[in-house]
Design a protein around this motif. Structure first.
Motif, short mmCIF file in Angstrom:
data_model
loop_
_atom_site.label_atom_id
_atom_site.label_comp_id
_atom_site.label_asym_id
_atom_site.label_seq_id
_atom_site.Cartn_x
_atom_site.Cartn_y
_atom_site.Cartn_z
N GLY A 18 33.15 56.50 56.54
CA GLY A 18 33.19 55.11 56.99
C GLY A 18 32.67 54.15 55.93
O GLY A 18 33.24 53.08 55.70
N ALA A 19 31.58 54.52 55.27
CA ALA A 19 31.02 53.68 54.21
C ALA A 19 32.00 53.57 53.04
O ALA A 19 32.21 52.48 52.49
CB ALA A 19 29.69 54.26 53.74
N PHE A 20 32.59 54.68 52.66
CA PHE A 20 33.53 54.69 51.54
C PHE A 20 34.77 53.85 51.87
O PHE A 20 35.24 53.08 51.03
CB PHE A 20 33.94 56.14 51.24
CG PHE A 20 34.83 56.27 50.04
CD1 PHE A 20 34.35 56.01 48.77
CD2 PHE A 20 36.15 56.67 50.18
CE1 PHE A 20 35.17 56.13 47.66
CE2 PHE A 20 36.98 56.80 49.08
CZ PHE A 20 36.49 56.53 47.82
N ALA A 21 35.26 53.97 53.10
CA ALA A 21 36.42 53.20 53.51
C ALA A 21 36.13 51.70 53.48
O ALA A 21 36.95 50.90 53.03
CB ALA A 21 36.86 53.61 54.92
N GLY A 22 34.93 51.33 53.95
CA GLY A 22 34.56 49.92 53.92
C GLY A 22 34.43 49.38 52.51
O GLY A 22 34.84 48.26 52.21
N LEU A 23 33.87 50.18 51.63
CA LEU A 23 33.67 49.76 50.24
C LEU A 23 35.00 49.50 49.54
O LEU A 23 35.18 48.48 48.87
CB LEU A 23 32.89 50.86 49.50
CG LEU A 23 32.20 50.48 48.19
CD1 LEU A 23 31.08 49.50 48.45
CD2 LEU A 23 31.66 51.73 47.51
N ILE A 24 35.92 50.41 49.69
CA ILE A 24 37.23 50.29 49.03
C ILE A 24 38.03 49.12 49.61
O ILE A 24 38.60 48.30 48.86
CB ILE A 24 38.04 51.59 49.16
CG1 ILE A 24 37.31 52.75 48.47
CG2 ILE A 24 39.44 51.41 48.60
CD1 ILE A 24 37.11 52.55 46.98
N SER A 25 38.06 49.01 50.92
CA SER A 25 38.86 47.96 51.55
C SER A 25 38.35 46.58 51.20
O SER A 25 39.13 45.64 51.02
CB SER A 25 38.90 48.14 53.07
OG SER A 25 37.62 47.95 53.64
N ARG A 26 37.03 46.42 51.08
CA ARG A 26 36.46 45.11 50.76
C ARG A 26 36.93 44.62 49.39
O ARG A 26 37.33 43.46 49.25
CB ARG A 26 34.93 45.19 50.79
CG ARG A 26 34.23 43.99 50.19
CD ARG A 26 34.57 42.71 50.90
NE ARG A 26 34.51 41.58 49.96
CZ ARG A 26 34.81 40.33 50.30
NH1 ARG A 26 35.20 40.06 51.52
NH2 ARG A 26 34.74 39.37 49.43
N PHE A 27 36.89 45.49 48.40
CA PHE A 27 37.28 45.06 47.06
C PHE A 27 38.75 44.65 47.03
O PHE A 27 39.12 43.68 46.37
CB PHE A 27 37.04 46.19 46.05
CG PHE A 27 37.34 45.80 44.63
CD1 PHE A 27 36.41 45.09 43.89
CD2 PHE A 27 38.55 46.11 44.05
CE1 PHE A 27 36.69 44.70 42.58
CE2 PHE A 27 38.84 45.73 42.74
CZ PHE A 27 37.90 45.03 42.01
N VAL A 28 39.58 45.38 47.75
CA VAL A 28 41.02 45.12 47.74
C VAL A 28 41.35 43.77 48.37
O VAL A 28 42.20 43.04 47.87
CB VAL A 28 41.77 46.25 48.48
CG1 VAL A 28 43.25 45.89 48.66
CG2 VAL A 28 41.65 47.56 47.71
N ILE A 29 40.68 43.42 49.46
CA ILE A 29 41.06 42.22 50.22
C ILE A 29 40.18 41.01 49.92
O ILE A 29 40.34 39.96 50.54
CB ILE A 29 41.07 42.50 51.73
CG1 ILE A 29 39.72 43.00 52.23
CG2 ILE A 29 42.17 43.49 52.07
CD1 ILE A 29 38.74 41.95 52.64
N SER A 30 39.26 41.11 48.97
CA SER A 30 38.36 40.00 48.67
C SER A 30 39.08 38.67 48.40
O SER A 30 38.69 37.63 48.93
CB SER A 30 37.46 40.34 47.48
OG SER A 30 36.59 39.25 47.19
#
Length: 320
Positions: A18-30
């Motif tokens: 869950g933490a990894f998924a949140g980290l990756i998705s945040r950078f992509v959609i910033s």
């Protein structure tokens, strides 16, 4: 048989994935997040002389013009403003969200309970509870993300630490939780609807013959459909939350200069409806829906892949 999200992985694996998924998705959609926040904070029509981002150019007009205006005035790095607190937000939120969702489902399905809700009811209750707990725990990071994304060439907060100190000194602890009421009122139906829809769409999508399924992106597509549905339903409360988050002594220093003084969720709704009409509640909705697709797709796809990878690694280590 499609395995349900709540049945996948151990608690530790769920937290890590869950933490990894949140980290990756945040950078992509910033970049989309910054764009949405700028549009949500815009108050009046283009003719309003006070509605001038950075105190120079005219009001933001349309997605394309807003993008080009931000690029011209602030450069491409502006689309990652607030990314540091946002990464912390998405990392901790993602871990808490998936862990709480799994835990609540286990409680609801416990044999010791005198009654057992239906699978749909379980998904809604667990999703709403997970969203509320995660939102409350990580809210200061969400507020900091919004404030950094809202500042233009004039720096309201030179750094993350200075921002934290300034808010603490001028607004106190309550300053970090401006708009939390709107966030929780929003997140309960949003996360409930999202997880319910996701659990519903996932087996349906998995059983289709779409070309995407061959690429293993059924989880992502189910996440997109669920997010678009939930986001549209609760979007006005997201606008209210953003307007409340930028209240305080620095309210007049952000990129949108004429943000009114709002008080409470109901007061903010009434003022927006009175001054801007119903359309004011949906500013930035198009960007939000465009954002919802990659956010949910990347989050759910990354989570499912991370869980599978962690389980594979655990099984490999268990072999003699």
């Amino acid at each position: 048989m499609v395995q349900r999200l709540k049945d996948e992985g151990s608690r530790v694996q769920v937290v890590i994935a869950g933490a990894f998924a949140g980290l990756i998705s945040r950078f992509v959609i910033s970049p989309l997040d910054v764009l949405k926040i700028r549009l949500q904070l815009q108050i009046h029509s283009l003719s309003d002389p006070l509605n001038r981002p950075n105190g120079r150019a005219g009001a933001y007009s349309g997605i394309y013009r807003t993008v080009t205006q931000i690029l011209r005035e602030e450069g491409i790095t502006a689309f990652w403003k607030g990314n540091i607190p946002a990464e912390g937000l998405y990392l901790t939120y993602g871990a808490l969200q998936f862990l709480t969702y799994r835990t609540i489902n286990e409680v609801l399905e416990s044999p010791s309970l005198p009654f057992h809700p239906s699978p749909t009811a379980c998904s809604f209750i667990a999703g709403a509870t997970a969203g509320t707990i995660s939102t409350t725990a990580t809210y200061p990071l969400d507020l900091l993300r919004t404030r950094f994304a809202a500042q233009g060439t004039e720096k309201v907060y030179p750094s993350l630490l200075s921002g934290i100190r300034q808010i603490a000194e001028t607004e106190g602890r309550r300053g970090f939780f401006r708009g939390l009421g709107a966030a929780n009122v929003q997140i309960i139906p949003y996360m409930g609807l999202f997880f319910t829809a996701y659990e519903t769409f996932k087996p349906i999508v998995a059983n289709t013959s779409l070309p995407l399924m061959a690429l293993g992106s059924g989880d992502g597509l189910a996440g997109v459909l669920a997010s678009v549905l939930a986001k549209t339903a609760v979007y006005p409360l997201d606008t209210v939350r953003k307007r409340l988050q930028v209240q305080g002594p620095s309210r007049g220093l952000y990129v949108n200069r004429n943000i009114p003084e709002y008080t409470g969720v109901s007061g903010t709704i009434k003022m927006i409806l009175k001054r801007e009409g119903v359309r004011g509640m949906y500013r930035g909705l198009t960007v939000a829906l465009v954002k919802a697709a990659p956010t949910s797709a990347v989050t759910m796809w990354t989570f499912e892949r991370a869980i599978n990878g962690l389980r594979w690694w655990e099984n490999k280590r268990a072999l003699p």
